[in-house]
Design an enzyme around this catalytic site. Structure first.
Site, PDB file in Angstrom:
ATOM      1  N   LYS A   1     -78.644  12.998 -14.804  1.00 24.71           N
ATOM      2  CA  LYS A   1     -79.002  13.073 -16.226  1.00 24.71           C
ATOM      3  C   LYS A   1     -77.867  13.636 -17.054  1.00 24.71           C
ATOM      4  CE  LYS A   1     -83.793  14.178 -14.977  1.00 24.71           C
ATOM      5  NZ  LYS A   1     -84.760  15.281 -14.964  1.00 24.71           N
TER       6      LYS A   1
ATOM      7  N   ARG B   1     -70.021  21.203  -1.798  1.00 25.87           N
ATOM      8  CA  ARG B   1     -69.026  20.162  -1.496  1.00 25.87           C
ATOM      9  C   ARG B   1     -68.969  19.225  -2.689  1.00 25.87           C
ATOM     10  NH1 ARG B   1     -68.226  16.603   3.877  1.00 25.87           N
ATOM     11  NH2 ARG B   1     -67.286  18.592   4.475  1.00 25.87           N
TER      12      ARG B   1
ATOM     13  N   ARG C   1     -71.449  17.142   9.633  1.00 22.23           N
ATOM     14  CA  ARG C   1     -71.182  18.401  10.339  1.00 22.23           C
ATOM     15  C   ARG C   1     -71.326  19.627   9.451  1.00 22.23           C
ATOM     16  NH1 ARG C   1     -68.979  14.490  12.995  1.00 22.23           N
ATOM     17  NH2 ARG C   1     -68.580  13.770  10.905  1.00 22.23           N
ATOM     18  N   THR C   2     -70.685  19.585   8.293  1.00 27.66           N
ATOM     19  CA  THR C   2     -70.670  20.797   7.475  1.00 27.66           C
ATOM     20  C   THR C   2     -72.088  21.141   7.045  1.00 27.66           C
ATOM     21  OG1 THR C   2     -68.446  20.214   6.751  1.00 27.66           O
ATOM     22  CG2 THR C   2     -69.604  21.870   5.440  1.00 27.66           C
TER      23      THR C   2
ATOM     24  N   HIS D   1     -60.861  23.301   2.567  1.00 31.15           N
ATOM     25  CA  HIS D   1     -62.093  23.270   3.373  1.00 31.15           C
ATOM     26  C   HIS D   1     -62.044  24.492   4.302  1.00 31.15           C
ATOM     27  CE1 HIS D   1     -65.543  21.874   5.423  1.00 31.15           C
ATOM     28  NE2 HIS D   1     -65.172  20.649   5.746  1.00 31.15           N
TER      29      HIS D   1
HETATM   30  C1  NCD Z   1     -63.749  16.584   7.130  1.00 29.02           C
HETATM   31  C2  NCD Z   1     -63.923  16.677   5.636  1.00 29.02           C
HETATM   32  O1  NCD Z   1     -64.994  16.436   5.104  1.00 29.02           O
HETATM   33  O2  NCD Z   1     -62.934  17.038   5.009  1.00 29.02           O
HETATM   34  N1  NCD Z   1     -64.952  16.522   7.806  1.00 29.02           N
HETATM   35  C3  NCD Z   1     -65.556  17.694   8.179  1.00 29.02           C
HETATM   36  O3  NCD Z   1     -65.981  18.490   7.355  1.00 29.02           O
HETATM   37  N2  NCD Z   1     -65.637  17.953   9.485  1.00 29.02           N
HETATM   38  C4  NCD Z   1     -62.765  15.586   7.566  1.00 29.02           C
HETATM   39  C5  NCD Z   1     -62.848  14.169   7.079  1.00 29.02           C
HETATM   40  O4  NCD Z   1     -63.722  13.792   6.315  1.00 29.02           O
HETATM   41  O5  NCD Z   1     -61.975  13.386   7.505  1.00 29.02           O
END
Ligand code: NCD
Length: 304
Positions: free
Chosen positions: A82, A103, A53-54, A131
């Site tokens: 590396k 991320r 999703r992100t 997040h």
């Molecule tokens: C979440 C995350 O990555 O923190 N997912 C997201 O970005 N929608 C939630 C999760 O992984 O449970």
């Protein structure tokens, strides 16, 4: 909005949040007006952890603003293999992009990386930390479905390792909300998060049982047990499968209850809820596009 980097929901004021949500509403209502707004802009994607999703909604967002992505791709095909440091990688990527989404599995990594770059750096999830862009789309969804003031919300599941929970809880302190946290004893909110929420004067209550609080809730925000963050698999097995809800559980709820989940779900929400009026999690995921468009528009100077 005057932020160079978006690393934590803690930095977002009510004014910042409303600016993003209002802009997202305008975009959702008239996407064509934004289609060329950031023609030629490039968004760098640095994902050191899995994401659907992100990553996809940020890609869709920049493309729908007229821009494009430059993607580091999977970690095992990048120079990280590396031995390149995060600081070096991010300093290189800022030369290729107008903003960067990072991320990373380590808590604090986005804050650290942001100190090395001048282009806006957006935290797309740092370990069990924060997040903040998930929070913005969560708030947008709550505002659309239940309103953000005089709100009673239950946040359930993995409150210890769930970064979406930590971010959302901080952001909600800007609004008139009552927050109820429901989890097994071993997955309660981390002490520092609880402390910060109390410092903000937030009204929070902790529960191990959903039933006692369910009838009063306007929103129930369910989360996945974050298996990958458990130091010990046997500890995960002790709590896996607890705190599942199905249509029968919700017989105690208000008819107007909004059920949310950042997704992916494992088995926390039974499929028999998907076709009910309660289910809002797919709409929530779709809101990621206008909300991330709004955030990018503001960070890339859409008003100038
Ligand atoms: C979440 C995350 O990555 O923190 N997912 C997201 O970005 N929608 C939630 C999760 O992984 O449970």
């Amino acid at each position: 909005m005057r932020h160079d980097h978006i690393t934590s929901a803690k930095q977002l004021s009510r004014g910042d949040i409303e600016a993003v949500l209002d802009r997202a509403g305008e975009i959702a209502g008239n996407p064509a007006a934004y289609a060329d707004r950031h023609e030629g802009a490039l968004l760098g994607l640095m994902f050191f952890e899995p994401s659907t999703r992100t990553k996809m909604s940020f890609s869709a967002a920049i493309k729908r603003l007229g821009g494009d992505i430059v993607d580091m791709g999977p970690v095992d095909s990048s120079s990280v293999q590396k031995g390149e440091s995060l600081a070096d990688t991010v300093r290189v990527v800022e030369g290729y992009a107008d903003a960067v989404v990072l991320r990373h599995p380590k808590e604090g990594s986005a804050q650290m990386a942001s100190e090395f770059v001048d282009v806006p750096l957006i935290n797309g999830g740092d370990g069990a930390g924060q997040h903040p862009t998930q929070t913005l789309l969560d708030l947008y969804t709550i505002r659309e479905n239940a309103g953000l003031d005089d709100l009673t919300i239950g946040i359930m599941g993995d409150l210890k390792y769930g970064r979406t929970v930590h971010s959302l809880a901080y952001a909600l302190t800007n609004f008139d909300t009552r927050q109820h946290f429901i989890s097994p004893e071993s997955l309660k909110l981390p002490r520092n998060v609880r402390y910060d929420l109390h410092e903000q004067g937030s009204s929070i209550k902790e529960h191990t049982d959903l039933e006692e609080i369910l009838p009063s809730l306007d929103v129930l925000y369910v989360t996945r047990i974050q298996k990958e963050r458990f130091p010990d698999e046997s500890e995960y097995r002790k709590v896996a499968g607890e705190y599942q809800i199905d249509a029968e559980t919700l017989e105690l709820a208000k008819d107007s209850l909004t059920v949310m989940h950042p997704l992916p779900r494992v088995d926390e929400i039974a499929h028999d809820i998907d076709d009910t009026e309660y289910a809002t999690y797919f709409e929530q995921a779709h809101n990621g596009v206008p909300v991330r468009m709004a955030l990018l528009d503001l960070l890339l100077g859409g008003d100038q």
